[in-house]
Each structure stands twice: as structure tokens, then as C-alpha cells.
Design an enzyme around this catalytic site. Sequence first.
Site, PDB file in Angstrom:
ATOM      1  N   CYS A 120       3.407   8.547   0.815  1.00  0.00           N
ATOM      2  CA  CYS A 120       3.979   7.664   1.826  1.00  0.00           C
ATOM      3  C   CYS A 120       4.113   6.289   1.186  1.00  0.00           C
ATOM      4  O   CYS A 120       3.125   5.708   0.740  1.00  0.00           O
ATOM      5  CB  CYS A 120       3.026   7.619   3.029  1.00  0.00           C
ATOM      6  SG  CYS A 120       3.471   6.362   4.244  1.00  0.00           S
ATOM      7  N   LEU A 179      10.019   6.235  18.485  1.00  0.00           N
ATOM      8  CA  LEU A 179      10.523   6.077  19.858  1.00  0.00           C
ATOM      9  C   LEU A 179       9.444   5.432  20.727  1.00  0.00           C
ATOM     10  O   LEU A 179       9.649   4.366  21.302  1.00  0.00           O
ATOM     11  CB  LEU A 179      10.953   7.441  20.395  1.00  0.00           C
ATOM     12  CG  LEU A 179      11.721   7.446  21.699  1.00  0.00           C
ATOM     13  CD1 LEU A 179      13.010   6.642  21.601  1.00  0.00           C
ATOM     14  CD2 LEU A 179      12.049   8.889  22.126  1.00  0.00           C
ATOM     15  N   CYS A 200       6.417  -4.658  16.191  1.00  0.00           N
ATOM     16  CA  CYS A 200       5.876  -3.633  17.093  1.00  0.00           C
ATOM     17  C   CYS A 200       4.443  -4.017  17.476  1.00  0.00           C
ATOM     18  O   CYS A 200       3.653  -4.448  16.635  1.00  0.00           O
ATOM     19  CB  CYS A 200       5.918  -2.259  16.424  1.00  0.00           C
ATOM     20  SG  CYS A 200       7.594  -1.719  16.062  1.00  0.00           S
ATOM     21  N   CYS A 251      -2.043   1.727   9.305  1.00  0.00           N
ATOM     22  CA  CYS A 251      -1.120   1.372   8.256  1.00  0.00           C
ATOM     23  C   CYS A 251      -1.030  -0.156   8.116  1.00  0.00           C
ATOM     24  O   CYS A 251      -0.893  -0.873   9.082  1.00  0.00           O
ATOM     25  CB  CYS A 251       0.190   2.027   8.683  1.00  0.00           C
ATOM     26  SG  CYS A 251       1.684   1.313   8.223  1.00  0.00           S
ATOM     27  N   GLU A 263       0.827  -1.211   0.000  1.00  0.00           N
ATOM     28  CA  GLU A 263       0.000   0.000   0.000  1.00  0.00           C
ATOM     29  C   GLU A 263       0.857   1.255   0.000  1.00  0.00           C
ATOM     30  O   GLU A 263       1.968   1.264   0.520  1.00  0.00           O
ATOM     31  CB  GLU A 263      -0.904   0.140   1.228  1.00  0.00           C
ATOM     32  CG  GLU A 263      -1.110  -1.008   2.075  1.00  0.00           C
ATOM     33  CD  GLU A 263      -2.042  -0.740   3.273  1.00  0.00           C
ATOM     34  OE1 GLU A 263      -2.495  -1.740   3.774  1.00  0.00           O
ATOM     35  OE2 GLU A 263      -2.291   0.413   3.697  1.00  0.00           O
ATOM     36  N   CYS A 283       6.629  -7.072   7.488  1.00  0.00           N
ATOM     37  CA  CYS A 283       7.679  -6.511   8.350  1.00  0.00           C
ATOM     38  C   CYS A 283       7.999  -7.539   9.432  1.00  0.00           C
ATOM     39  O   CYS A 283       7.124  -8.302   9.846  1.00  0.00           O
ATOM     40  CB  CYS A 283       7.154  -5.227   8.998  1.00  0.00           C
ATOM     41  SG  CYS A 283       8.378  -4.357  10.004  1.00  0.00           S
ATOM     42  N   CYS A 309       1.179  -2.461  15.618  1.00  0.00           N
ATOM     43  CA  CYS A 309       1.256  -2.251  14.175  1.00  0.00           C
ATOM     44  C   CYS A 309       0.662  -3.409  13.383  1.00  0.00           C
ATOM     45  O   CYS A 309       1.014  -4.572  13.605  1.00  0.00           O
ATOM     46  CB  CYS A 309       2.708  -2.028  13.776  1.00  0.00           C
ATOM     47  SG  CYS A 309       2.898  -1.704  12.024  1.00  0.00           S
TER      48      CYS A 309
HETATM   49  N1  SAH Z   1       9.286   0.722  10.288  1.00  0.00           N
HETATM   50  C1  SAH Z   1       9.326   2.151  10.265  1.00  0.00           C
HETATM   51  C2  SAH Z   1       8.334   2.810   9.340  1.00  0.00           C
HETATM   52  C3  SAH Z   1       6.931   2.279   9.262  1.00  0.00           C
HETATM   53  S1  SAH Z   1       5.733   2.678  10.466  1.00  0.00           S
HETATM   54  C4  SAH Z   1       9.216   2.706  11.682  1.00  0.00           C
HETATM   55  O1  SAH Z   1       9.072   1.915  12.596  1.00  0.00           O
HETATM   56  O2  SAH Z   1       9.341   3.909  11.860  1.00  0.00           O
HETATM   57  C5  SAH Z   1       5.461   4.413  10.438  1.00  0.00           C
HETATM   58  C6  SAH Z   1       5.096   4.964  11.804  1.00  0.00           C
HETATM   59  O3  SAH Z   1       3.760   4.563  12.187  1.00  0.00           O
HETATM   60  C7  SAH Z   1       5.999   4.471  12.915  1.00  0.00           C
HETATM   61  O4  SAH Z   1       6.288   5.525  13.791  1.00  0.00           O
HETATM   62  C8  SAH Z   1       5.137   3.411  13.585  1.00  0.00           C
HETATM   63  O5  SAH Z   1       5.584   3.139  14.877  1.00  0.00           O
HETATM   64  C9  SAH Z   1       3.784   4.058  13.503  1.00  0.00           C
HETATM   65  N2  SAH Z   1       2.634   3.145  13.656  1.00  0.00           N
HETATM   66  C10 SAH Z   1       2.474   1.885  13.211  1.00  0.00           C
HETATM   67  N3  SAH Z   1       1.277   1.395  13.548  1.00  0.00           N
HETATM   68  C11 SAH Z   1       0.642   2.376  14.213  1.00  0.00           C
HETATM   69  C12 SAH Z   1      -0.638   2.487  14.809  1.00  0.00           C
HETATM   70  N4  SAH Z   1      -1.497   1.484  14.821  1.00  0.00           N
HETATM   71  N5  SAH Z   1      -0.948   3.674  15.398  1.00  0.00           N
HETATM   72  C13 SAH Z   1      -0.085   4.695  15.410  1.00  0.00           C
HETATM   73  N6  SAH Z   1       1.125   4.658  14.870  1.00  0.00           N
HETATM   74  C14 SAH Z   1       1.503   3.505  14.274  1.00  0.00           C
END
Ligand code: SAH
Length: 352
Positions: A113, A223, A124, A341, A100, A120, A127
Site C-alpha cells: 500500500c 463513500l 476527511c 493510516c 509511509e 493531503c 483521517c
Molecule cells: N484519498 C484516498 C486514499 C487514501 S485513504 C481515498 O480517500 O480513498 C484509504 C482509505 O482509508 C479510504 O477509504 C479512507 O477513507 C480510509 N480511512 C482513512 N482514515 C481512516 C480511519 N481512521 N479509519 C478507517 N478508514 C480510514
Amino acid sequence: MDLDQNKTNKIDIKEMTLPELKEEMKKLGEPAFRAGQVYDWLHVRCVRSFDEMTNLSKALRSKLNEEYDAVVLKQEALQVSAIDGTRKYLFELPDGNFVESVWMDYKFGASVCISSQVGCRMGCKFCASTLDGLERGLKASEMLDQIYAITADTGKRVSHVVIMGTGEPLDNYDNVVRFLRMLTDENGLNISQRDVTLSTCGIVPNIKRLAEEDLSINLAISLHAPTDEKRKKLMPIANQYSIAELMDACKYYFEKTGRRITFEYSLVAGQNDNKEEAEELASLVSPLNCHVNLIPVNPVKECGLPGSSRERAGEFAKWLEKKRIQVTVRREMGRDIDGACGQLRRRHADKT
Ligand code: SAH
């Protein structure tokens, strides 16, 4: 160069830099300026086939068709926000996988974006993109074509690119750096490096490598917690690199590039959104020239983590401002279509 061949066994010509393309044209017995023409069709005019390259001879066009592929993503689905016009695309890759990308129109220009991987492996806890693990990293051509396909669809020049879709860009390092160089090449789309942002969960050695690439792109660090103990509960990568090591890498990145760091902080109700965490966060980041981006976590059904309220996000921002930290509460673009996302791809996978 190890030219990745796709399933048709043709050479991916969109993956080649201009000097590489010049070599390739030489092999075909073509004059050097042909490379410039082909590069321009692929990377500036964003054509979707060799047949559209009308200043090339028919003979050369059929040779290109026979022996080369220019990775072209297929638009599988599109959702358009009724609130702000944000467009969310689902693309099919040549090998049948899906990624996407999101297009947002701001006053300062259009921003895309992109995804850097299929899935991945960072795990996290909030996510959606990581729920099925990693399939593979994307090639540079597959990252570029997300932007080219969207440009062809909207007819509007993209001025900003963020690598914040599915995937961890620093877990696909070589392809991402090739992509960054081609994206910002003056012979290509020529996007200013200052208008490109790479977001990472914090793979420390690769942040340092990136600092040495002589690229002045913006770095965003996910972070999400101010102490190792709290960060480990949300992000497995925190078991590998401590926050102290991460901050050192950020400092190094700023020293080398002069680019201000952004810290992404997604607020999970009750877990990382209290005054105590705001104050810990402020003392952690205040020595750096940086900016904090707050966003209430977007709830993902399978993750079960509740997002903070907008009010709490506002309060958290005030606590940081009191400590003189620059902070914004991120506007949620395309709230009506978005979901978090990685969710469009998952829904599509469920359907098929
Ligand atoms: N892997 C990279 C980029 C992809 S995620 C990273 O970790 O930065 C892009 C951003 O969206 C990151 O800050 C991630 O932590 C955040 N993110 C992912 N899922 C989310 C969610 N459900 N709610 C809020 N932020 C989210």
C-alpha cells in the site's frame, strides 16, 4: 517532458519511461540498448545505486553519478506486526519529507500500500493523513521507489499494489498516471493492471479521465455515507460533487474498463452504521456491478470519531447481504502496529 529536478539539480532518471530513457542515452552518445540495461537495473532489479549496474562501463557509471539521480528512498523506521508479519515503513524522500508504506503478505502474494502525496488536503473527518494539510504530490519515481525499496528489503516479489496510503491520488493526477504506466510496463516490474487498485475520495472529473486512460486498474471509492447530507459531515469533497454525480462517474468507469467498482465504507458508531443507512446504501449501489468493503473506523485521537464494534460491522454486512450486495468486512492487518493510516509519519514529525 518537464523533468522535475531535485535539490541536487541532477536529472531524476527513475522518472523516465523506457522511450524517454532511450532519448537520453542517445544524447549521451550511447547505443540504444543501454537504455534497456539501465531501465532493467532500476525497475526490475531495483538496485539502489549506479555502482551496482555492473554491465555498464566505469565511464558511463561515473557519468550517471555526476549528472543523474535515481530517487532512492531512505528507510527511516520499520514496524513489524507480531500477529501477521505486516510491515509498516517510514521513508525519507530526497527533500527531507517523510511518507509511509505498508507491506502485507497474503496467500495470493505480497501486497504493498503506497502513499501518493505528502499529507493531503481533502480534510476527511476521520483521517490522520489530512490533519496537517498537503505538503506536495509525489513524483512517479517516489511512488515506484516505495515498492522497490520494500522489494529490496523483503527479497520477495510484490504482486499487488494499492494506492491507499496517505494522499488523494486523483489530486496528483499526472504523476499517478505516469506511475501506473511504469508500474505495469512489461519492461519494468510488470505488475498486472488487474492487481492494482486506486482508492479515491471521489474527484468526479478525474475518475472520468482515468476511465479514458486505457488502463484496466481497479477503482475503489471512499463513500462512507449513503446520502449527500450525511456524507458532507464526514467528507468535505461531498460539498463539491454529489453522490449522484459520483455514481454516474462510477458507471462510466465500469463501462469503459469492465472493472468492478469497490465502495469503501468506514463505520462510525451511531453516525453511518444503522440499519437505515445500510438500506440506503444497498439501494444506492445495487444498480452497479460492485463490492462493498466495510471497516470500523480506526479511532484517531485528534478526530474523536468512535469506530463501530466488530459485531455492528457484522450486522451491517448482513443487512447489505439481505439486499444481495456483495460485501466483506475488511480484516485489519497489522492491528498491533498500525494505528490509522498516516499516524506513523505524524508521530515521527512530533518527535523531531
Ligand atoms: N484519498 C484516498 C486514499 C487514501 S485513504 C481515498 O480517500 O480513498 C484509504 C482509505 O482509508 C479510504 O477509504 C479512507 O477513507 C480510509 N480511512 C482513512 N482514515 C481512516 C480511519 N481512521 N479509519 C478507517 N478508514 C480510514
